[in-house]
Design an enzyme around this catalytic site. Sequence first.
Site, PDB file in Angstrom:
ATOM      1  N   ARG A  24       0.932  -0.979  -0.003  1.00 36.09           N
ATOM      2  CA  ARG A  24      -0.073   0.085   0.064  1.00 36.09           C
ATOM      3  C   ARG A  24       0.812   1.270   0.125  1.00 36.09           C
ATOM      4  NH1 ARG A  24      -2.372  -0.893   6.089  1.00 36.09           N
ATOM      5  NH2 ARG A  24      -2.541  -3.185   5.383  1.00 36.09           N
ATOM      6  N   GLY A  25       0.282   2.261  -0.277  1.00 41.70           N
ATOM      7  CA  GLY A  25       1.017   3.674  -0.347  1.00 41.70           C
ATOM      8  C   GLY A  25       1.305   3.739  -1.962  1.00 41.70           C
ATOM      9  N   ALA A  26       0.854   4.976  -2.396  1.00 43.65           N
ATOM     10  CA  ALA A  26       0.830   5.352  -3.860  1.00 43.65           C
ATOM     11  C   ALA A  26       2.121   4.797  -4.527  1.00 43.65           C
ATOM     12  CB  ALA A  26       0.599   7.010  -4.168  1.00 43.65           C
ATOM     13  N   GLN A  38      -2.771   2.679   9.665  1.00 42.01           N
ATOM     14  CA  GLN A  38      -1.501   2.790   9.025  1.00 42.01           C
ATOM     15  C   GLN A  38      -0.273   3.458   9.819  1.00 42.01           C
ATOM     16  OE1 GLN A  38      -4.430   3.403   7.293  1.00 42.01           O
ATOM     17  NE2 GLN A  38      -4.111   2.638   5.128  1.00 42.01           N
ATOM     18  N   ASP A  43      -1.652  10.592  -2.584  1.00 44.67           N
ATOM     19  CA  ASP A  43      -1.978   9.646  -3.467  1.00 44.67           C
ATOM     20  C   ASP A  43      -2.109  10.152  -4.876  1.00 44.67           C
ATOM     21  OD1 ASP A  43      -2.846   8.417  -0.983  1.00 44.67           O
ATOM     22  OD2 ASP A  43      -2.462   6.769  -2.114  1.00 44.67           O
ATOM     23  N   ASN A  93      -4.802  12.412  -0.081  1.00 39.29           N
ATOM     24  CA  ASN A  93      -4.322  11.675   0.657  1.00 39.29           C
ATOM     25  C   ASN A  93      -5.254  10.843   1.643  1.00 39.29           C
ATOM     26  OD1 ASN A  93      -1.725  10.303   1.589  1.00 39.29           O
ATOM     27  ND2 ASN A  93      -2.338  11.780   3.396  1.00 39.29           N
TER      28      ASN A  93
HETATM   29  O1  MRU Z   1      -4.782   3.160   1.742  1.00 39.96           O
HETATM   30  P1  MRU Z   1      -3.317   3.326   1.780  1.00 39.96           P
HETATM   31  O2  MRU Z   1      -2.644   2.802   2.902  1.00 39.96           O
HETATM   32  O3  MRU Z   1      -2.702   2.754   0.516  1.00 39.96           O
HETATM   33  O4  MRU Z   1      -2.976   4.635   1.692  1.00 39.96           O
HETATM   34  C1  MRU Z   1      -1.951   5.535   1.852  1.00 39.96           C
HETATM   35  C2  MRU Z   1      -1.861   6.917   1.902  1.00 39.96           C
HETATM   36  O5  MRU Z   1      -2.878   7.687   1.878  1.00 39.96           O
HETATM   37  C3  MRU Z   1      -0.453   7.448   1.740  1.00 39.96           C
HETATM   38  O6  MRU Z   1      -0.176   8.660   2.762  1.00 39.96           O
HETATM   39  C4  MRU Z   1      -0.131   7.830   0.440  1.00 39.96           C
HETATM   40  O7  MRU Z   1      -0.126   6.954  -0.552  1.00 39.96           O
HETATM   41  C5  MRU Z   1       1.362   8.316   0.246  1.00 39.96           C
HETATM   42  S1  MRU Z   1       2.626   7.164   0.417  1.00 39.96           S
HETATM   43  C6  MRU Z   1       4.215   7.850   0.314  1.00 39.96           C
END
Ligand code: MRU
Length: 347
Positions: A47-49, A197, A238, A248
């Site tokens: 997870r995370g963009a 998270q 994101d 985000n």
């Molecule tokens: O749903 P997730 O855990 O994938 O969401 C992650 C986020 O919102 C992060 O803050 C975002 O992707 C930035 S990661 C460098």
Amino acid sequence: MDTIKTIEWKDDKVIMLDQRKLPSEEVYSTCEDYLCVAHAIKNMVVRGAPAIGVAAAMGAALGAMGIGVDDFDKFYAKFSSICERLGETRPTAVNLFWALDRMKKCALDNRELPLNKIVDMLKALAIKIYDEDIESNVMIGRYGQVLFRDGMSVLTHCNAGGLATAGYGTALGVIYAANDSGKRIHVFADETRPRLQGAQLTAWELQKHGIEVTVIADTMAGHIMKKGKIDACIVGADRIASNGDVANKIGTYQVAVLAQYHDIPFYVAAPLSTIDPKLASGADIPIEERDTKEVTHIGSMQITPDYVDVINPAFDVTPADLITAIITDRGILEAPFDKSISKIFSA
Ligand code: MRU
């Protein structure tokens, strides 16, 4: 600094740290085909963009390896449908689509080559996207750390660290870079309901890197800002629209509103691959709606009455005018963001 192995391409397999099991277990999940990677993205193993973008590229490379046809048009039709399937996993993080577009373009640009060479090029590109992401994060850290002084307390929301990227991190990368240059930073990590998270991932990786961290429930941010305990906020993104609006993790918007009320700088850290120049504003960013069970339950325990109405948008949009600066891998962008973003894309 050791980077966390969030995701890795090894022996023509994709290995991912299963983030659903952190912080109690460090378990790796191995995918040998693209459907496994699509499942891992959708179900938040990864997870995370930026990490999602890398996973999608590697998934597409695995998919390409399994296409057994002998002419380019048939190969490309199948490859496009593999990319489409990977693109259906999560709608908000633009890095996913950015990475898949790069993979498709690579196949098209090399259509004259034998198919086995195209597959090799796709594998090499997926690994390049991984390497570039780490390099981008290091640059974000280098540019961003100048904004932070020794002894500062910084609030972050969700996870924007090594786990959310190929390694090092965006918002947390800035903290790591500040720390590496001798500045002691204390981080307050919002727990980030519903998927936690902040509590599970941010706290884990900050501890691992020896950064002081205090976890707070999301509801405590205003209180501790009012007590003067927060000097700055920093989050990842994101998707960033061309006017600087930032999607985000859900809850980011309320942190930005609170920061403005308390006159605290609110920074966003993200690579250029998170900026979607095609979107005029945040109103056009698709917001993922996830299973309401994430809200009705904590772990296996139900916390709401049966049949109560529940919603679960996974992201929100922070308007550009609440953002002090966007720290990118190509420098720090300031308002007016429509101008600074268009300048950086035309440079
Ligand atoms: O749903 P997730 O855990 O994938 O969401 C992650 C986020 O919102 C992060 O803050 C975002 O992707 C930035 S990661 C460098």
